[in-house]
Design a protein around this motif. Sequence first.
Motif, PDB file in Angstrom:
ATOM      1  N   SER A  82       0.835  -1.194   0.000  1.00 18.24           N
ATOM      2  CA  SER A  82       0.000   0.000   0.000  1.00 18.24           C
ATOM      3  C   SER A  82       0.873   1.247   0.000  1.00 18.24           C
ATOM      4  CB  SER A  82      -0.896  -0.012   1.248  1.00 18.24           C
ATOM      5  OG  SER A  82      -1.633   1.177   1.345  1.00 18.24           O
ATOM      6  N   LEU A  83       0.466   2.218  -0.794  1.00 17.73           N
ATOM      7  CA  LEU A  83       1.143   3.512  -0.849  1.00 17.73           C
ATOM      8  C   LEU A  83       0.060   4.578  -0.737  1.00 17.73           C
ATOM      9  CD1 LEU A  83       3.949   4.717  -1.170  1.00 17.73           C
ATOM     10  CD2 LEU A  83       3.666   4.617  -3.631  1.00 17.73           C
ATOM     11  N   ASN A  84      -0.012   5.221   0.440  1.00 17.04           N
ATOM     12  CA  ASN A  84      -1.056   6.209   0.704  1.00 17.04           C
ATOM     13  C   ASN A  84      -0.401   7.553   1.003  1.00 17.04           C
ATOM     14  OD1 ASN A  84      -3.268   7.697   1.383  1.00 17.04           O
ATOM     15  ND2 ASN A  84      -3.914   6.396   3.072  1.00 17.04           N
ATOM     16  N   LEU A  85      -0.354   8.408  -0.016  1.00 12.75           N
ATOM     17  CA  LEU A  85       0.269   9.724   0.107  1.00 12.75           C
ATOM     18  C   LEU A  85      -0.753  10.828  -0.138  1.00 12.75           C
ATOM     19  CD1 LEU A  85       3.509   8.837  -1.874  1.00 12.75           C
ATOM     20  CD2 LEU A  85       3.204   8.867   0.607  1.00 12.75           C
ATOM     21  N   SER A  86      -2.001  10.564   0.174  1.00 14.33           N
ATOM     22  CA  SER A  86      -3.051  11.547  -0.088  1.00 14.33           C
ATOM     23  C   SER A  86      -2.917  12.763   0.821  1.00 14.33           C
ATOM     24  CB  SER A  86      -4.425  10.903   0.104  1.00 14.33           C
ATOM     25  OG  SER A  86      -4.607  10.497   1.436  1.00 14.33           O
ATOM     26  N   ASN A  87      -3.366  13.901   0.306  1.00 16.24           N
ATOM     27  CA  ASN A  87      -3.423  15.163   1.067  1.00 16.24           C
ATOM     28  C   ASN A  87      -2.078  15.637   1.610  1.00 16.24           C
ATOM     29  OD1 ASN A  87      -6.255  15.851   0.997  1.00 16.24           O
ATOM     30  ND2 ASN A  87      -6.578  14.017   2.225  1.00 16.24           N
ATOM     31  N   MET A  88      -1.022  15.436   0.878  1.00 15.31           N
ATOM     32  CA  MET A  88       0.294  15.880   1.341  1.00 15.31           C
ATOM     33  C   MET A  88       0.790  17.111   0.600  1.00 15.31           C
ATOM     34  SD  MET A  88       2.461  12.483   2.118  1.00 15.31           S
ATOM     35  CE  MET A  88       2.059  11.384   3.450  1.00 15.31           C
ATOM     36  N   GLY A  89       0.041  17.578  -0.388  1.00 15.00           N
ATOM     37  CA  GLY A  89       0.458  18.745  -1.147  1.00 15.00           C
ATOM     38  C   GLY A  89       1.650  18.497  -2.052  1.00 15.00           C
ATOM     39  N   LEU A  90       1.874  17.245  -2.409  1.00 17.03           N
ATOM     40  CA  LEU A  90       3.028  16.890  -3.242  1.00 17.03           C
ATOM     41  C   LEU A  90       2.806  17.322  -4.684  1.00 17.03           C
ATOM     42  CD1 LEU A  90       3.545  13.235  -1.954  1.00 17.03           C
ATOM     43  CD2 LEU A  90       4.756  15.293  -1.194  1.00 17.03           C
ATOM     44  N   GLN A  91       3.898  17.648  -5.350  1.00 20.60           N
ATOM     45  CA  GLN A  91       3.867  17.939  -6.781  1.00 20.60           C
ATOM     46  C   GLN A  91       4.965  17.136  -7.448  1.00 20.60           C
ATOM     47  OE1 GLN A  91       4.124  22.141  -7.634  1.00 20.60           O
ATOM     48  NE2 GLN A  91       2.555  22.669  -6.143  1.00 20.60           N
ATOM     49  N   GLY A  92       4.682  16.714  -8.664  1.00 20.44           N
ATOM     50  CA  GLY A  92       5.684  15.966  -9.415  1.00 20.44           C
ATOM     51  C   GLY A  92       5.032  15.067 -10.446  1.00 20.44           C
ATOM     52  N   THR A  93       5.772  14.045 -10.826  1.00 23.12           N
ATOM     53  CA  THR A  93       5.289  13.076 -11.805  1.00 23.12           C
ATOM     54  C   THR A  93       5.423  11.676 -11.216  1.00 23.12           C
ATOM     55  OG1 THR A  93       7.468  12.910 -12.829  1.00 23.12           O
ATOM     56  CG2 THR A  93       5.934  14.507 -13.793  1.00 23.12           C
ATOM     57  N   ILE A  94       4.749  10.744 -11.851  1.00 18.98           N
ATOM     58  CA  ILE A  94       4.826   9.346 -11.426  1.00 18.98           C
ATOM     59  C   ILE A  94       5.819   8.643 -12.356  1.00 18.98           C
ATOM     60  CG2 ILE A  94       3.547   7.207 -11.068  1.00 18.98           C
ATOM     61  CD1 ILE A  94       1.034   8.983 -10.776  1.00 18.98           C
ATOM     62  N   PRO A  95       6.908   8.117 -11.800  1.00 15.93           N
ATOM     63  CA  PRO A  95       7.923   7.489 -12.657  1.00 15.93           C
ATOM     64  C   PRO A  95       7.516   6.072 -13.067  1.00 15.93           C
ATOM     65  CG  PRO A  95       8.585   7.299 -10.378  1.00 15.93           C
ATOM     66  CD  PRO A  95       7.314   8.121 -10.397  1.00 15.93           C
ATOM     67  N   PRO A  96       8.076   5.573 -14.149  1.00 16.10           N
ATOM     68  CA  PRO A  96       7.745   4.219 -14.597  1.00 16.10           C
ATOM     69  C   PRO A  96       8.153   3.135 -13.603  1.00 16.10           C
ATOM     70  CG  PRO A  96       9.499   5.171 -15.948  1.00 16.10           C
ATOM     71  CD  PRO A  96       8.989   6.261 -15.058  1.00 16.10           C
ATOM     72  N   GLN A  97       9.120   3.421 -12.737  1.00 17.63           N
ATOM     73  CA  GLN A  97       9.589   2.431 -11.754  1.00 17.63           C
ATOM     74  C   GLN A  97       8.490   2.009 -10.792  1.00 17.63           C
ATOM     75  OE1 GLN A  97      11.159   5.228 -12.598  1.00 17.63           O
ATOM     76  NE2 GLN A  97      13.367   4.892 -12.783  1.00 17.63           N
ATOM     77  N   ILE A  98       7.413   2.784 -10.719  1.00 21.75           N
ATOM     78  CA  ILE A  98       6.302   2.427  -9.833  1.00 21.75           C
ATOM     79  C   ILE A  98       5.737   1.063 -10.231  1.00 21.75           C
ATOM     80  CG2 ILE A  98       4.283   3.434 -11.001  1.00 21.75           C
ATOM     81  CD1 ILE A  98       5.190   4.098  -7.359  1.00 21.75           C
ATOM     82  N   GLY A  99       5.900   0.693 -11.487  1.00 24.58           N
ATOM     83  CA  GLY A  99       5.454  -0.615 -11.971  1.00 24.58           C
ATOM     84  C   GLY A  99       6.224  -1.779 -11.381  1.00 24.58           C
ATOM     85  N   ASN A 100       7.336  -1.514 -10.684  1.00 27.07           N
ATOM     86  CA  ASN A 100       8.119  -2.574 -10.038  1.00 27.07           C
ATOM     87  C   ASN A 100       7.557  -2.972  -8.681  1.00 27.07           C
ATOM     88  OD1 ASN A 100       9.869  -2.616 -12.203  1.00 27.07           O
ATOM     89  ND2 ASN A 100      11.258  -1.140 -11.278  1.00 27.07           N
ATOM     90  N   LEU A 101       6.562  -2.245  -8.187  1.00 28.03           N
ATOM     91  CA  LEU A 101       5.943  -2.587  -6.895  1.00 28.03           C
ATOM     92  C   LEU A 101       4.887  -3.662  -7.142  1.00 28.03           C
ATOM     93  CD1 LEU A 101       5.576   1.011  -5.396  1.00 28.03           C
ATOM     94  CD2 LEU A 101       7.349  -0.689  -4.886  1.00 28.03           C
ATOM     95  N   SER A 102       5.339  -4.856  -7.447  1.00 26.69           N
ATOM     96  CA  SER A 102       4.451  -5.914  -7.944  1.00 26.69           C
ATOM     97  C   SER A 102       3.447  -6.432  -6.922  1.00 26.69           C
ATOM     98  CB  SER A 102       5.285  -7.075  -8.492  1.00 26.69           C
ATOM     99  OG  SER A 102       6.143  -7.578  -7.492  1.00 26.69           O
ATOM    100  N   PHE A 103       3.604  -6.101  -5.645  1.00 29.74           N
ATOM    101  CA  PHE A 103       2.631  -6.523  -4.630  1.00 29.74           C
ATOM    102  C   PHE A 103       1.692  -5.389  -4.238  1.00 29.74           C
ATOM    103  CE2 PHE A 103       5.270 -10.136  -4.498  1.00 29.74           C
ATOM    104  CZ  PHE A 103       4.577 -11.158  -3.860  1.00 29.74           C
ATOM    105  N   LEU A 104       1.794  -4.247  -4.923  1.00 31.70           N
ATOM    106  CA  LEU A 104       0.975  -3.089  -4.595  1.00 31.70           C
ATOM    107  C   LEU A 104      -0.502  -3.375  -4.883  1.00 31.70           C
ATOM    108  CD1 LEU A 104       1.427  -0.145  -3.576  1.00 31.70           C
ATOM    109  CD2 LEU A 104       1.350   0.552  -5.969  1.00 31.70           C
ATOM    110  N   THR A 105      -1.347  -3.178  -3.855  1.00 28.64           N
ATOM    111  CA  THR A 105      -2.783  -3.377  -4.020  1.00 28.64           C
ATOM    112  C   THR A 105      -3.548  -2.066  -3.876  1.00 28.64           C
ATOM    113  OG1 THR A 105      -3.111  -3.875  -1.669  1.00 28.64           O
ATOM    114  CG2 THR A 105      -2.713  -5.741  -3.143  1.00 28.64           C
ATOM    115  N   TYR A 106      -2.946  -1.085  -3.212  1.00 26.09           N
ATOM    116  CA  TYR A 106      -3.623   0.186  -2.921  1.00 26.09           C
ATOM    117  C   TYR A 106      -2.643   1.327  -3.197  1.00 26.09           C
ATOM    118  CZ  TYR A 106      -6.117   3.742  -0.179  1.00 26.09           C
ATOM    119  OH  TYR A 106      -6.778   4.870   0.224  1.00 26.09           O
ATOM    120  N   PHE A 107      -3.054   2.289  -4.032  1.00 29.34           N
ATOM    121  CA  PHE A 107      -2.188   3.405  -4.404  1.00 29.34           C
ATOM    122  C   PHE A 107      -3.041   4.675  -4.378  1.00 29.34           C
ATOM    123  CE2 PHE A 107       0.560   5.245  -8.090  1.00 29.34           C
ATOM    124  CZ  PHE A 107       1.334   5.952  -7.192  1.00 29.34           C
ATOM    125  N   ASN A 108      -2.788   5.541  -3.386  1.00 33.18           N
ATOM    126  CA  ASN A 108      -3.594   6.745  -3.229  1.00 33.18           C
ATOM    127  C   ASN A 108      -2.684   7.971  -3.194  1.00 33.18           C
ATOM    128  OD1 ASN A 108      -5.384   8.780  -2.569  1.00 33.18           O
ATOM    129  ND2 ASN A 108      -6.309   7.698  -0.860  1.00 33.18           N
TER     130      ASN A 108
END
Length: 132
Positions: A82-108
Amino acid sequence: MEKAATTFFSLALVLMLMHCFVALAGGAANYTSSDESALLAFKTHITYDPNHILATNWSTNTSFCNWVGVSCRHRGQNRVTSLNLSNMGLQGTIPPQIGNLSFLTYFNISFNHFNGHLPAELGQLRRLKVFH
């Protein structure tokens, strides 16, 4: 002669089991480092972190399973689920390496300011159930 053959077989079996154990342990470390590398790549694509949460908390000095917003499964090897980074005011882009988190079930990452295209590698996340 039969005792020597039994001893040789036992020794060969022990060596083979040790080899398998080392290979499995090395594989677990590779997955762990792959998950950590994917998260660090995500961090480098953050251009604005107003509360410095990722800048100060996401450090290789601690296990990535203890990083803010990251949850892991701990059965034999640490894998990000799980990756929960909601409401943090972050700015940026999502890199392709995120696809390596093969057990990820929740991404917020809702209520942040991400731009650019969603990487095609998100399609590799076969276990992903929730994406905000």
